[in-house]
Design an enzyme around this catalytic site. Structure first.
Site, PDB file in Angstrom:
ATOM      1  N   ASP A  33       0.830  -1.200   0.000  1.00 17.53           N
ATOM      2  CA  ASP A  33       0.000   0.000   0.000  1.00 17.53           C
ATOM      3  C   ASP A  33       0.864   1.248   0.000  1.00 17.53           C
ATOM      4  OD1 ASP A  33      -1.325  -1.049   3.185  1.00 17.53           O
ATOM      5  OD2 ASP A  33       0.559  -0.012   2.790  1.00 17.53           O
ATOM      6  N   LYS A  54      -4.335   2.782  -1.115  1.00 19.87           N
ATOM      7  CA  LYS A  54      -5.664   3.377  -0.977  1.00 19.87           C
ATOM      8  C   LYS A  54      -5.532   4.699  -0.247  1.00 19.87           C
ATOM      9  CE  LYS A  54      -7.642  -0.130   1.041  1.00 19.87           C
ATOM     10  NZ  LYS A  54      -8.647  -0.787   1.846  1.00 19.87           N
ATOM     11  N   MET A 164      -4.948   8.038  11.836  1.00 25.16           N
ATOM     12  CA  MET A 164      -5.910   8.493  10.813  1.00 25.16           C
ATOM     13  C   MET A 164      -6.778   9.636  11.348  1.00 25.16           C
ATOM     14  SD  MET A 164      -7.080   4.851   9.164  1.00 25.16           S
ATOM     15  CE  MET A 164      -7.301   3.984  10.714  1.00 25.16           C
TER      16      MET A 164
HETATM   17  N1  SAH Z   1      -0.990  -0.587  10.234  1.00 26.03           N
HETATM   18  C1  SAH Z   1      -0.479   0.759  10.382  1.00 26.03           C
HETATM   19  C2  SAH Z   1      -1.569   1.780  10.492  1.00 26.03           C
HETATM   20  C3  SAH Z   1      -2.441   1.900   9.255  1.00 26.03           C
HETATM   21  S1  SAH Z   1      -3.615   3.190   9.381  1.00 26.03           S
HETATM   22  C4  SAH Z   1       0.458   0.799  11.610  1.00 26.03           C
HETATM   23  O1  SAH Z   1       0.463  -0.134  12.406  1.00 26.03           O
HETATM   24  O2  SAH Z   1       1.193   1.778  11.734  1.00 26.03           O
HETATM   25  C5  SAH Z   1      -2.743   4.549   8.695  1.00 26.03           C
HETATM   26  C6  SAH Z   1      -2.386   5.550   9.752  1.00 26.03           C
HETATM   27  O3  SAH Z   1      -1.212   5.141  10.439  1.00 26.03           O
HETATM   28  C7  SAH Z   1      -2.046   6.928   9.229  1.00 26.03           C
HETATM   29  O4  SAH Z   1      -3.199   7.692   8.989  1.00 26.03           O
HETATM   30  C8  SAH Z   1      -1.239   7.493  10.376  1.00 26.03           C
HETATM   31  O5  SAH Z   1      -2.077   7.901  11.433  1.00 26.03           O
HETATM   32  C9  SAH Z   1      -0.485   6.273  10.841  1.00 26.03           C
HETATM   33  N2  SAH Z   1       0.876   6.186  10.284  1.00 26.03           N
HETATM   34  C10 SAH Z   1       1.381   5.174   9.566  1.00 26.03           C
HETATM   35  N3  SAH Z   1       2.690   5.376   9.297  1.00 26.03           N
HETATM   36  C11 SAH Z   1       3.029   6.542   9.884  1.00 26.03           C
HETATM   37  C12 SAH Z   1       4.235   7.297  10.002  1.00 26.03           C
HETATM   38  N4  SAH Z   1       5.381   6.890   9.455  1.00 26.03           N
HETATM   39  N5  SAH Z   1       4.204   8.451  10.701  1.00 26.03           N
HETATM   40  C13 SAH Z   1       3.075   8.878  11.282  1.00 26.03           C
HETATM   41  N6  SAH Z   1       1.902   8.216  11.190  1.00 26.03           N
HETATM   42  C14 SAH Z   1       1.872   7.062  10.517  1.00 26.03           C
END
Ligand code: SAH
Length: 239
Positions: A33, A54, A164
């Site tokens: 993704d 997405k 998010m």
């Molecule tokens: N599975 C992922 C989360 C997916 S939902 C996890 O465990 O991190 C997507 C959200 O994750 C984004 O909207 C943001 O809030 C957060 N996110 C993912 N990577 C990030 C990063 N490098 N820095 C800050 N927020 C991040």
């Protein structure tokens, strides 16, 4: 034929687990993704890549992704579904595993470091602190549709880690204040955690809505973000 659901971690390639690296090194197809860093994709030298990234209103539906995985599974030796952070933290990983299993394919899930934990850490924030925070709630800020009532989550002694939440940050802050948190409650916003262009902003609930923030970002709310509160804890240790 093997199928893996793999967590890519928050971004930096050296935060990818050894197990994930081993699987990526022998992948022949990687379905990934939008959040996955190109340096992490480079860990799969033999693979061809399918971007199913997405963002709200764009990209293939979850059903299409599930179907794609089921189509790829019998055709390849090593199929990797690569997801940002940890596959089972707001990644719809559970749905993908169920779809594959229902179609008769076994799936191995490889843990990743979630941004929920890595983002505060990279910003130097310890999400639990003796006397300030005894619990952590990891919550989606995305939509009212998912039914999260932030008024109910406004509780002293609990650190909130919001994923998010960029779009609705103003509403979330208002609901938390309505629920009883002080308007001056400390907030940290960590954009692109662990990437080279990571940015950390320190605000309050009252100013969160007006802060300029770009996704992806993790929003941390609570006294653990408050330098003065932390200093008081340190002082009380001496007395
Ligand atoms: N599975 C992922 C989360 C997916 S939902 C996890 O465990 O991190 C997507 C959200 O994750 C984004 O909207 C943001 O809030 C957060 N996110 C993912 N990577 C990030 C990063 N490098 N820095 C800050 N927020 C991040």
């Amino acid at each position: 034929m093997s199928v893996y659901l793999v967590g890519a971690g928050p971004g930096a390639p050296d935060l990818v687990t050894v197990r994930a690296r081993e699987v990526l090194a022998r992948a022949d197809v990687v379905v990934h993704d939008r959040l996955v860093d190109p340096r992490v994709l480079a860990l799969a030298p033999w693979a061809y890549f399918i971007d199913v990234g997405k963002s709200p209103g764009r990209g293939p539906s979850q059903e299409t992704i599930n179907q794609l995985l089921c189509d790829l599974a019998p055709r390849h030796t090593c199929v990797v579904r690569l997801k940002g952070g940890d596959p089972f933290v707001f990644g719809r990983g559970g749905e993908e595993v169920r779809a594959l299993r229902e179609a008769g394919y076994d799936v191995t899930v490889v843990a990743g470091i979630s941004s929920a934990l890595a983002a505060p850490l990279e910003a130097g924030i310890s999400i639990t602190e003796r006397t300030l925070s005894q619990a952590v709630t990891i919550v989606t800020g995305r939509s009212a549709r998912e039914g999260v009532d932030f008024r109910r989550l406004a509780q002293p002694g609990v650190t909130l880690v919001i994923l998010m939440g960029v779009q609705r940050r103003g509403e979330i802050a208002s609901e938390l204040i309505e629920g009883g948190l002080a308007a001056h409650t400390a907030v940290a916003v960590i954009e692109r955690a662990s990437h080279e262009d990571q940015r950390v902003q320190r605000v309050t609930l009252a100013s969160l809505g007006a802060a300029a923030v770009e996704s992806p970002a993790v929003i941390v709310v609570g006294e653990v973000c408050d330098e003065a509160a932390l200093a008081r804890v340190a002082l009380s240790e001496w007395s």
